[in-house]
Design a protein around this motif. Sequence first.
Motif, mmCIF file in Angstrom:
data_model
loop_
_atom_site.group_PDB
_atom_site.id
_atom_site.type_symbol
_atom_site.label_atom_id
_atom_site.label_comp_id
_atom_site.label_asym_id
_atom_site.label_seq_id
_atom_site.Cartn_x
_atom_site.Cartn_y
_atom_site.Cartn_z
ATOM 1 N N TYR A 14 -24.711 109.242 21.287
ATOM 2 C CA TYR A 14 -25.760 108.500 22.001
ATOM 3 C C TYR A 14 -26.805 107.965 21.023
ATOM 4 O O TYR A 14 -27.291 106.847 21.161
ATOM 5 C CB TYR A 14 -26.428 109.391 23.044
ATOM 6 N N GLU A 15 -27.126 108.776 20.013
ATOM 7 C CA GLU A 15 -28.146 108.386 19.040
ATOM 8 C C GLU A 15 -27.615 107.402 17.999
ATOM 9 O O GLU A 15 -28.358 106.932 17.146
ATOM 10 C CB GLU A 15 -28.699 109.636 18.345
ATOM 11 N N GLY A 16 -26.296 107.130 18.059
ATOM 12 C CA GLY A 16 -25.722 106.158 17.137
ATOM 13 C C GLY A 16 -25.189 106.731 15.844
ATOM 14 O O GLY A 16 -24.722 105.991 14.977
ATOM 15 N N HIS A 17 -25.237 108.050 15.668
ATOM 16 C CA HIS A 17 -24.744 108.670 14.439
ATOM 17 C C HIS A 17 -23.220 108.791 14.438
ATOM 18 O O HIS A 17 -22.598 108.819 13.374
ATOM 19 C CB HIS A 17 -25.373 110.051 14.251
ATOM 20 N N LEU A 18 -22.638 108.918 15.610
ATOM 21 C CA LEU A 18 -21.185 108.999 15.759
ATOM 22 C C LEU A 18 -20.767 108.014 16.847
ATOM 23 O O LEU A 18 -21.606 107.510 17.596
ATOM 24 C CB LEU A 18 -20.752 110.422 16.158
ATOM 25 N N ASN A 19 -19.475 107.780 16.937
ATOM 26 C CA ASN A 19 -18.933 106.928 17.984
ATOM 27 C C ASN A 19 -18.316 107.808 19.055
ATOM 28 O O ASN A 19 -17.560 108.734 18.742
ATOM 29 C CB ASN A 19 -17.873 105.994 17.386
ATOM 30 N N VAL A 20 -18.618 107.546 20.324
ATOM 31 C CA VAL A 20 -18.171 108.437 21.391
ATOM 32 C C VAL A 20 -16.642 108.503 21.467
ATOM 33 O O VAL A 20 -16.062 109.575 21.688
ATOM 34 C CB VAL A 20 -18.792 108.021 22.751
#
Length: 199
Positions: free
Chosen positions: A40-46
């Motif tokens: 959600y925070e953009g550090h990983l891809n869901v």
Amino acid sequence: MESLISHAGYGALAILGFLEACCIPIPSEITFGFAGVLAYEGHLNVVGVIVVGSLAELCGSFVSYGAGRLGGRPAVERVGKYLLITKADLDRAERFFTGRGEFAVAIGRALPIIRAFTSIVAGFIEVPAPQFGVLSMIGTVVYATAITLVGYGFGGAWSSVAHYISIGGYAIVAVVVIAVGAFVVHRLREIRKEAVRSP
């Protein structure tokens, strides 16, 4: 665990997922849930979280499956006590299989708690390996997707509650330590009781 995932990303997710599926007592709810927050925070891809986590858990589930298949239940019971796996855990998982057939692998791998022992039981009741792999993957993907999306949905509130979480951090750590300690003590007592009852 959250710090590890934050710093190591997909690598930490893969390692934790693999170990959890090997019946190492690591809460996969936290692993996938927090990875969802990071997505959600953009550090990983869901999607990446679901794919990497599911593949790691599939590999780990084959390790557990192999242990059950090669050693059978007696070997699993002997070694299981060192991982805090009791005969009652195995009985519970085996009863879950009764009446559900091999499709219990998919169902079991999608359910909290029982999912950790499903692969071992599938091994010692000799579910064919290809069928186990397909069904385990289906259940794991369903579980990983559900928990990751819960974390992703919670991500919007994460920053707003982070301050309060940090304030109560010490209390939370204390509660977790006490809970883990109580769990370990309870399991050790169960294992000792089972050892006394065994001929």
